[in-house]
Motif scaffolding. Structure first.
Motif, PDB file in Angstrom:
ATOM      1  N   THR A 188     -18.027   7.502  -7.006  1.00 18.30           N
ATOM      2  CA  THR A 188     -18.079   8.966  -7.027  1.00 18.30           C
ATOM      3  C   THR A 188     -17.962   9.543  -5.623  1.00 18.30           C
ATOM      4  O   THR A 188     -17.727  10.738  -5.469  1.00 18.30           O
ATOM      5  N   ARG A 189     -18.140   8.704  -4.614  1.00 18.84           N
ATOM      6  CA  ARG A 189     -18.017   9.171  -3.223  1.00 18.84           C
ATOM      7  C   ARG A 189     -16.693   8.776  -2.603  1.00 18.84           C
ATOM      8  O   ARG A 189     -16.151   9.502  -1.779  1.00 18.84           O
ATOM      9  N   CYS A 190     -16.179   7.605  -2.957  1.00 14.36           N
ATOM     10  CA  CYS A 190     -14.972   7.068  -2.318  1.00 14.36           C
ATOM     11  C   CYS A 190     -13.814   8.048  -2.475  1.00 14.36           C
ATOM     12  O   CYS A 190     -13.576   8.574  -3.560  1.00 14.36           O
ATOM     13  N   ILE A 191     -13.110   8.277  -1.354  1.00 19.13           N
ATOM     14  CA  ILE A 191     -11.939   9.159  -1.378  1.00 19.13           C
ATOM     15  C   ILE A 191     -10.652   8.357  -1.195  1.00 19.13           C
ATOM     16  O   ILE A 191      -9.593   8.927  -0.977  1.00 19.13           O
ATOM     17  N   GLY A 217      -6.506   3.716  -6.405  1.00 25.10           N
ATOM     18  CA  GLY A 217      -6.874   4.709  -5.407  1.00 25.10           C
ATOM     19  C   GLY A 217      -8.324   4.713  -4.987  1.00 25.10           C
ATOM     20  O   GLY A 217      -8.736   5.556  -4.194  1.00 25.10           O
ATOM     21  N   LEU A 218      -9.117   3.771  -5.515  1.00 26.29           N
ATOM     22  CA  LEU A 218     -10.519   3.676  -5.113  1.00 26.29           C
ATOM     23  C   LEU A 218     -10.813   2.256  -4.644  1.00 26.29           C
ATOM     24  O   LEU A 218     -10.285   1.290  -5.177  1.00 26.29           O
ATOM     25  N   SER A 219     -11.711   2.181  -3.658  1.00 30.05           N
ATOM     26  CA  SER A 219     -12.088   0.876  -3.148  1.00 30.05           C
ATOM     27  C   SER A 219     -13.080   0.203  -4.077  1.00 30.05           C
ATOM     28  O   SER A 219     -13.914   0.859  -4.705  1.00 30.05           O
ATOM     29  N   ARG A 220     -12.977  -1.120  -4.117  1.00 31.10           N
ATOM     30  CA  ARG A 220     -14.031  -1.893  -4.779  1.00 31.10           C
ATOM     31  C   ARG A 220     -14.207  -3.206  -4.008  1.00 31.10           C
ATOM     32  O   ARG A 220     -13.273  -3.683  -3.369  1.00 31.10           O
ATOM     33  N   PRO A 221     -15.433  -3.761  -4.066  1.00 30.62           N
ATOM     34  CA  PRO A 221     -15.649  -5.025  -3.384  1.00 30.62           C
ATOM     35  C   PRO A 221     -14.866  -6.138  -4.080  1.00 30.62           C
ATOM     36  O   PRO A 221     -14.809  -6.176  -5.308  1.00 30.62           O
ATOM     37  N   CYS A 254     -16.654   3.975   6.940  1.00 26.78           N
ATOM     38  CA  CYS A 254     -16.325   4.797   5.775  1.00 26.78           C
ATOM     39  C   CYS A 254     -16.695   6.250   6.052  1.00 26.78           C
ATOM     40  O   CYS A 254     -17.846   6.548   6.378  1.00 26.78           O
ATOM     41  N   PRO A 255     -15.743   7.168   5.914  1.00 33.73           N
ATOM     42  CA  PRO A 255     -16.003   8.565   6.275  1.00 33.73           C
ATOM     43  C   PRO A 255     -16.981   9.270   5.332  1.00 33.73           C
ATOM     44  O   PRO A 255     -17.534  10.312   5.694  1.00 33.73           O
ATOM     45  N   VAL A 256     -17.207   8.718   4.146  1.00 32.19           N
ATOM     46  CA  VAL A 256     -18.099   9.379   3.189  1.00 32.19           C
ATOM     47  C   VAL A 256     -19.310   8.506   2.831  1.00 32.19           C
ATOM     48  O   VAL A 256     -20.033   8.785   1.876  1.00 32.19           O
ATOM     49  N   GLU A 257     -19.505   7.437   3.603  1.00 32.31           N
ATOM     50  CA  GLU A 257     -20.628   6.520   3.390  1.00 32.31           C
ATOM     51  C   GLU A 257     -20.726   6.060   1.934  1.00 32.31           C
ATOM     52  O   GLU A 257     -21.793   6.066   1.326  1.00 32.31           O
ATOM     53  N   ALA A 258     -19.573   5.685   1.385  1.00 33.20           N
ATOM     54  CA  ALA A 258     -19.548   5.209  -0.003  1.00 33.20           C
ATOM     55  C   ALA A 258     -19.942   3.748  -0.118  1.00 33.20           C
ATOM     56  O   ALA A 258     -20.255   3.273  -1.208  1.00 33.20           O
ATOM     57  N   ILE A 259     -19.913   3.028   1.013  1.00 34.46           N
ATOM     58  CA  ILE A 259     -20.199   1.588   0.992  1.00 34.46           C
ATOM     59  C   ILE A 259     -21.640   1.344   1.398  1.00 34.46           C
ATOM     60  O   ILE A 259     -22.092   1.855   2.423  1.00 34.46           O
ATOM     61  N   VAL A 260     -22.355   0.578   0.604  1.00 30.90           N
ATOM     62  CA  VAL A 260     -23.710   0.174   0.968  1.00 30.90           C
ATOM     63  C   VAL A 260     -23.757  -1.354   0.982  1.00 30.90           C
ATOM     64  O   VAL A 260     -23.329  -2.003   0.026  1.00 30.90           O
TER      65      VAL A 260
END
Ligand code: SF4
Length: 77
Positions: free
Chosen positions: A14-17, A35-39, A57-63
């Motif tokens: 929901t955050r990944c751009i 169009g979305l990242s996944r591990p 990551c510009p939107v801090e989508a990765i933890v």
């Protein structure tokens, strides 16, 4: 210690751009799908490159978390 599963990766869809920065910084660990990242794998051996990806990551989508304690390692703060 190398090769042991120690860390857990999560990408918040929901955050990944879809900027693709993570896949550029850590191509062994992130892939863009529709169009979305996944591990590539959610549970990995410790690898600095995923910390760089999380910080980049510009939107801090990765933890990145510790596998056992689930303590967050990156992003910091
Ligand atoms: S760097 Fe962040 S926003 Fe860009 S593709 Fe990776 S997870 Fe998505």
């Amino acid at each position: 210690m190398s090769g042991e599963i120690e860390w857990r990766l999560h990408v918040d869809p929901t955050r990944c751009i879809g900027s693709g920065i993570c896949a550029g910084v850590a191509p062994r660990h992130f892939v863009l799908v529709d169009g979305l990242s996944r591990p590539v794998a959610e549970r990995i051996a410790a690898d600095e490159s995923v910390l760089d990806a999380a910080e980049s990551c510009p939107v801090e989508a990765i933890v990145v978390s510790e596998e056992e304690s689930l303590r967050r390692i990156a992003p910091e703060g």
